[in-house]
Scaffold this active site. Structure first.
Site, PDB file in Angstrom:
ATOM      1  N   HIS A  13      57.525 -29.750   7.008  1.00 49.73           N
ATOM      2  CA  HIS A  13      58.951 -29.772   7.395  1.00 49.73           C
ATOM      3  C   HIS A  13      59.038 -30.039   8.896  1.00 49.73           C
ATOM      4  O   HIS A  13      58.780 -29.149   9.713  1.00 49.73           O
ATOM      5  CB  HIS A  13      59.617 -28.428   7.075  1.00 49.73           C
ATOM      6  N   HIS A  15      61.321 -32.401  12.089  1.00 46.17           N
ATOM      7  CA  HIS A  15      62.373 -33.317  12.539  1.00 46.17           C
ATOM      8  C   HIS A  15      61.826 -34.127  13.717  1.00 46.17           C
ATOM      9  O   HIS A  15      61.446 -33.564  14.743  1.00 46.17           O
ATOM     10  CB  HIS A  15      63.616 -32.544  12.993  1.00 46.17           C
ATOM     11  N   LYS A  99      66.133 -33.721   0.025  1.00 49.80           N
ATOM     12  CA  LYS A  99      66.479 -32.509   0.775  1.00 49.80           C
ATOM     13  C   LYS A  99      67.946 -32.170   0.565  1.00 49.80           C
ATOM     14  O   LYS A  99      68.825 -33.009   0.762  1.00 49.80           O
ATOM     15  CB  LYS A  99      66.200 -32.730   2.268  1.00 49.80           C
ATOM     16  N   HIS A 136      67.637 -26.411   2.255  1.00 48.24           N
ATOM     17  CA  HIS A 136      68.092 -25.542   3.345  1.00 48.24           C
ATOM     18  C   HIS A 136      68.956 -24.469   2.682  1.00 48.24           C
ATOM     19  O   HIS A 136      70.106 -24.716   2.336  1.00 48.24           O
ATOM     20  CB  HIS A 136      68.900 -26.317   4.387  1.00 48.24           C
ATOM     21  N   HIS A 172      61.891 -23.078   5.462  1.00 47.65           N
ATOM     22  CA  HIS A 172      62.005 -22.201   6.643  1.00 47.65           C
ATOM     23  C   HIS A 172      62.637 -20.841   6.308  1.00 47.65           C
ATOM     24  O   HIS A 172      63.642 -20.449   6.888  1.00 47.65           O
ATOM     25  CB  HIS A 172      62.768 -22.887   7.776  1.00 47.65           C
ATOM     26  N   ASP A 245      59.451 -26.805  10.960  1.00 49.19           N
ATOM     27  CA  ASP A 245      60.861 -27.032  11.282  1.00 49.19           C
ATOM     28  C   ASP A 245      61.019 -27.308  12.771  1.00 49.19           C
ATOM     29  O   ASP A 245      61.993 -26.898  13.399  1.00 49.19           O
ATOM     30  CB  ASP A 245      61.740 -25.858  10.859  1.00 49.19           C
TER      31      ASP A 245
END
Length: 344
Positions: A13, A15, A99, A136, A172, A245
């Site tokens: 995970h 970004h 996701k 999420h 997360h 994350d």
């Protein structure tokens, strides 16, 4: 000097953002991780095969020469995604799933799901094509410290019941409630745990002044939640594995009247995971958490390369470059006890 050789790990995970930011975020993740699952919450959201392919190509172009880092992709799941795209994606090795962001739950989630039940037909297609649903897991209608546990009760449990073969990652996780649920849930349900939720609780964010660079979503929780996450990560339970994350924002975007949520950990995540496992007396569990359990759940081979973790202090810089701006990394200015050494 204490050393530990582990299989080169994966980040399930992360970004990376886009465009000029990739020149820094991609090398930072590729430095130690062999593979990563790249989050799709760009603007516009990545809801088509074409957009995923184009973004993946931009990531590959930002890789340092000779680096074998492999980005895996996932759709941004909303009602604009066409089922046929999932049928086609099932034959593409580097696309692993989709996701789910509840609308308004986190950064760039405006295009997220407004009705989860409206997405059930797409979840059926994912289940039939062995695609993984990453979630999420927060509602948006309640106290910010209760949103994860409410999501589990209101939305996740019905999804698991209605789609018993759908593989799911609750991303997360940040609460004792999430640890308890994932532990008892069917084998199809797993979770990622970040270094920041293992290292910190809400005191890091709020005690002695507001620290915007420790603001993330899900927000840091109670010390009891932090301890539950530590025990889950170190337990040897294959349902829990690493997902950083890592989510960079410029200094100005964090230090503003409405600061963005996200903690940038990619360059130091391995050393920080090692620090937690060392403090818990569970270094023997670190390799599986970082390098085995996630790969097995995603039905991928274990990496062959190795690297060495050394108990040798390093000081994290106050700032790192981030496109034309700067980002404050996790634990900025602090000395941590572990470092990473690349094996020849």
């Amino acid at each position: 000097m204490q050393t530990l050789i582990i299989t080169r790990p994966d980040d399930w995970h992360v970004h990376l953002r886009d465009n000029e930011m990739l020149q820094h975020t991609v090398p930072d993740s590729a430095q130690h991780f062999a593979r990563a699952l790249i989050m799709p919450n760009l603007k516009p959201a990545l809801t088509t095969l074409r957009s995923l392919d184009e973004y993946r190509n931009r990531i590959l172009q930002a890789l340092p020469e000779g680096n074998a880092f492999e980005p895996y992709m996932t759709f941004y799941l909303n009602d604009s995604v066409h089922a046929e795209e999932f049928h086609l994606a099932a034959a593409i090795p580097y696309i692993l799933g989709a996701k789910l962001y509840p609308a308004g739950a986190t950064t760039n989630s405006e295009a997220g799901a407004k009705s989860l039940k409206d997405l059930y037909p797409l979840l059926e297609v994912m289940q039939n094509n062995n695609l993984v649903l990453q979630i999420h897991g927060e509602v948006t209608h309640s106290d910010i410290f209760e949103r994860e546990s409410l999501f589990i009760d209101e939305y996740l449990k019905p999804i698991v019941t209605n789609f018993p073969k759908l593989r799911i990652v609750l991303e997360h996780i940040s609460t004792q409630a999430a640890v308890d649920y994932v532990t008892e849930a069917p084998a199809t349900v797993t979770a990622t745990i970040t270094p920041h939720h293992l290292l910190y609780n809400r005191n890091k964010l709020l005690a002695g002044g507001l620290r915007p660079h420790y603001y993330c979503l899900p927000v840091l929780k109670h010390e009891n939640d932090q301890k539950a996450l530590q025990h889950a990560a170190c337990s040897g339970n294959p349902k829990f594995f690493a997902g950083t994350d890592s989510a960079p924002h410029s200094v100005s975007a964090k230090e503003s009247a409405c600061g963005c949520a996200g903690i940038y950990s990619a360059p130091f995540a391995l050393a920080l995971y090692a620090q937690v496992f060392d403090e818990m007396g569970q270094l023997k569990q670190l390799n599986d958490f970082l390098s085995r359990f996630g790969a097995e759940f995603y039905q991928l081979p274990i990496n062959e390369q190795r690297l060495e973790l050394i108990k040798s202090p390093q000081t994290i810089p106050d700032f790192l470059p981030f496109g034309s701006s700067q980002v404050v990394p996790i634990a900025a200015g602090e000395t941590i006890q572990w470092s990473v050494h690349e094996l020849a």
